[in-house]
Design a protein around this motif. Structure first.
Motif, PDB file in Angstrom:
ATOM      1  N   SER A 213      -4.466   0.403  -3.319  1.00 53.60           N
ATOM      2  CA  SER A 213      -3.581   0.381  -2.155  1.00 53.60           C
ATOM      3  C   SER A 213      -2.444  -0.624  -2.242  1.00 53.60           C
ATOM      4  O   SER A 213      -1.523  -0.568  -1.426  1.00 53.60           O
ATOM      5  N   LYS A 216       0.851   0.976  -2.408  1.00 56.48           N
ATOM      6  CA  LYS A 216       1.457   1.530  -1.188  1.00 56.48           C
ATOM      7  C   LYS A 216       2.759   0.818  -0.834  1.00 56.48           C
ATOM      8  O   LYS A 216       3.595   1.370  -0.113  1.00 56.48           O
ATOM      9  N   THR A 219       5.257   2.918  -2.578  1.00 60.98           N
ATOM     10  CA  THR A 219       5.395   4.175  -1.849  1.00 60.98           C
ATOM     11  C   THR A 219       6.225   3.984  -0.586  1.00 60.98           C
ATOM     12  O   THR A 219       7.132   4.776  -0.295  1.00 60.98           O
ATOM     13  N   SER A 253      -9.915   7.319   4.657  1.00 65.56           N
ATOM     14  CA  SER A 253      -9.467   5.925   4.650  1.00 65.56           C
ATOM     15  C   SER A 253     -10.627   5.061   5.099  1.00 65.56           C
ATOM     16  O   SER A 253     -11.624   5.560   5.631  1.00 65.56           O
ATOM     17  N   LEU A 269       0.105   0.471   6.994  1.00 69.78           N
ATOM     18  CA  LEU A 269      -0.048  -0.535   5.945  1.00 69.78           C
ATOM     19  C   LEU A 269      -1.158  -1.514   6.307  1.00 69.78           C
ATOM     20  O   LEU A 269      -1.959  -1.904   5.456  1.00 69.78           O
ATOM     21  N   SER A 272      -4.310   0.362   5.994  1.00 70.31           N
ATOM     22  CA  SER A 272      -4.343   1.008   4.683  1.00 70.31           C
ATOM     23  C   SER A 272      -4.729   2.480   4.809  1.00 70.31           C
ATOM     24  O   SER A 272      -5.636   2.966   4.121  1.00 70.31           O
ATOM     25  N   ASN A 274      -4.791   5.989   4.020  1.00 73.75           N
ATOM     26  CA  ASN A 274      -4.482   6.781   2.837  1.00 73.75           C
ATOM     27  C   ASN A 274      -3.689   8.040   3.167  1.00 73.75           C
ATOM     28  O   ASN A 274      -2.833   8.470   2.385  1.00 73.75           O
ATOM     29  N   PHE A 277       0.244   7.446   3.263  1.00 73.39           N
ATOM     30  CA  PHE A 277       0.937   7.172   1.994  1.00 73.39           C
ATOM     31  C   PHE A 277       0.813   8.327   1.009  1.00 73.39           C
ATOM     32  O   PHE A 277       1.720   8.566   0.207  1.00 73.39           O
ATOM     33  N   GLY A 328       0.508   8.159  -4.501  1.00 77.55           N
ATOM     34  CA  GLY A 328       0.997   7.402  -3.346  1.00 77.55           C
ATOM     35  C   GLY A 328       0.051   6.327  -2.876  1.00 77.55           C
ATOM     36  O   GLY A 328       0.463   5.379  -2.187  1.00 77.55           O
ATOM     37  N   ILE A 329      -1.230   6.457  -3.256  1.00 75.01           N
ATOM     38  CA  ILE A 329      -2.215   5.433  -2.881  1.00 75.01           C
ATOM     39  C   ILE A 329      -2.689   4.649  -4.119  1.00 75.01           C
ATOM     40  O   ILE A 329      -3.753   4.029  -4.100  1.00 75.01           O
ATOM     41  N   LYS A 417      -0.711  -7.415   0.815  1.00 75.05           N
ATOM     42  CA  LYS A 417      -1.328  -6.081   0.848  1.00 75.05           C
ATOM     43  C   LYS A 417      -2.622  -6.105   0.056  1.00 75.05           C
ATOM     44  O   LYS A 417      -2.659  -6.560  -1.088  1.00 75.05           O
TER      45      LYS A 417
END
Length: 482
Positions: A213, A216, A219, A253, A269, A272, A274, A277, A328-329, A417
């Protein structure tokens, strides 16, 4: 004269002339090439016939030389706090060669670099006095990371976002390069090479792995740069539960689905999510995702001057829609080192400009004259300043209210993050725990990325916030609170 004798005499004369020509050719034209040949043992002996130059941290030498008492190899390399600095110095071994900074600047450190030669050295063909390598490493940051990683297998990198100076490079397990500096250290080498060479492995710089993550951030940067997100507090419209495009598989997620349903980018964000993203990556497509990643350093070998080989990577081969969504993740074939993720965070902190990461400030001769300088920062804009500002705002929420709370540094602005990356066939291996962050206080700033590969934590408790964030916190505090 007998004709046979005359012919034999001429033949012998021709042989002598051929030998003279060959000797002249070897001495006049090939002599230097033979002298410089890597298989020439005299070169190896020459490297260690005098004390070596030194690698410097904070004005103090972390290397040295000691007499061996031998005839051929009069000196061998020594190290101060060898395991602490091994990911930077590498080793200089009479038996096994050189690595990392010891390898990159071998000729400077052993006096064979032509830039070191004085007029007297040229006249006498004498090896010059060796030079030194001055690093950008900060001892306090380095030690904070090294101490915090004890008991865990992992790595960390710290950067100054404004200058690109590498402040710390830490690996655990590490090794003592002083154990393998001699000509007869085979047993120590075998020990260090055991367990697939984990002790010699430079995870911080040269072992790309799934960033989970933490990717991200890339992303979200791509989504903002391409107009997919214009306000981090506006609902994204992405539903949860979420089915991966092109499949019937639901993407879960850590947070409950209802908490990730139609949330803003800031909330996505922090939690997180999923689904958000993965959908961003799906809408952007492979080309735009890869373009953003490459701006930040992916798919490029980086010379620090130690080369990142293999480089961090975003897939260039054609992917299916479900695979693009997974990138993306930070999954599928996305691979990153702690250095790469620290670069991502450094660019965000530095207003969208990425300064070239480097761990050497100057290379000098024996008298302190500068042969090479890296103090003039080279940087390039990789995202708009507004994009970087929006990312920082979202990252601050992760540390203030989300899983990044353990990274808080009193009085400082900190954004980060968390990340947890699956690995192994059918997730058979313990997941990677990631954390990347920036901190600023009183005009000082730092970016740190940490990955934990193994620890004694129960699998169900593995997470970037719990395992990796405290290490980043200690490295940031060591720099910001000097």
């Amino acid at each position: 004269m007998n004709k046979t004798i005359r012919r034999a005499s001429v033949f012998c004369l021709l042989l002598v002339l051929a030998l003279l020509v060959r000797v002249t050719w070897v001495q006049a034209y090939q002599g230097q090439a033979l002298a410089d040949d890597k298989n020439n043992r005299r070169n190896l002996i020459g490297q260690y016939e005098n004390p070596l130059g030194n690698i410097i941290v904070g004005g103090e030498a972390i290397t040295g030389s000691a007499k061996t008492g031998g005839k051929d190899f009069a000196y061998k390399r020594t190290y101060t706090d060898g395991p602490l600095y091994a990911p930077i110095t590498g080793y200089s071994s009479q038996a096994f060669g050189t690595s990392l900074l010891e390898g990159v600047y071998k000729n400077v450190l052993n006096g064979s670099d032509t830039r070191l030669k004085t007029m007297m050295d040229l006249l006498t063909n004498k090896r010059a006095d060796p030079g030194d390598v001055l690093t950008t490493i900060d001892r306090d940051v380095q030690k904070a990371g090294f101490d915090a990683l004890q008991g865990k297998q992992g790595a960390a990198v710290a950067l100054d976002p404004a200058t690109g100076q590498i402040l710390g490079v830490v690996n655990n397990p590490s090794f003592d390069p002083g154990r393998i500096t001699g000509a007869n250290d085979e047993e120590a080498w075998k020990e260090l090479s055991a367990d697939k060479g984990k002790a010699l492995e430079n995870t911080a710089l040269r072992k790309p792995q799934a960033p989970g993550s933490t990717f991200k951030l890339v992303t979200l940067a791509a989504a903002i740069e391409n107009g997919l997100v214009t306000d981090i507090d506006t609902p994204t419209g992405v539903k949860a539960p979420y089915t991966i495009p092109g499949t019937r598989t639901d993407l879960r997620s850590e947070a409950p689905a209802e908490m990730c349903n139609n949330v803003s980018a800031r909330v996505a964000l922090r939690l997180s999510c999923n689904n958000v993203f993965a959908e961003f990556a799906h809408r952007l497509g492979q080309d735009k995702m890869r373009a953003m990643a490459e701006k930040l350093g992916f798919n490029t070998q980086i010379d620090t001057p130690v080369r990142t080989n293999p480089p961090s990577s975003y897939p260039s081969k054609k992917m299916s829609v479900d695979q693009v969504a997974q990138t993306g993740i930070g999954q599928f074939d996305v691979q990153a080192t702690p250095l790469q993720m620290a670069m991502v965070t450094a660019a965000i902190e530095n207003g969208g400009e990425l300064a070239s990461p480097h761990m050497v400030s100057e290379v000098t001769d024996a008298n302190g004259n500068v042969l090479e300088s890296f103090k003039d920062t080279k940087s390039q804009r990789v995202m708009k300043e507004k994009t970087a500002s929006m990312l920082r705002e979202a990252m601050k929420t992760v540390v203030a209210e989300g899983g990044g709370r353990p990274a808080q540094v009193g009085g400082a602005e900190v954004g980060g993050k968390t990340g947890t990356a699956q690995r192994g066939v059918n997730n058979s291996l313990a997941p990677l725990a990631w954390f990347t962050s920036y901190g600023k206080l009183g005009g000082k700033q730092i970016a740190v990325a940490v990955v934990i590969e193994n620890s004694d934590t129960d699998r169900s408790e593995i997470g970037g916030g719990k395992l990796a964030a405290p290490i980043a916190q200690k490295m940031m505090a060591a720099w910001l609170k000097k």
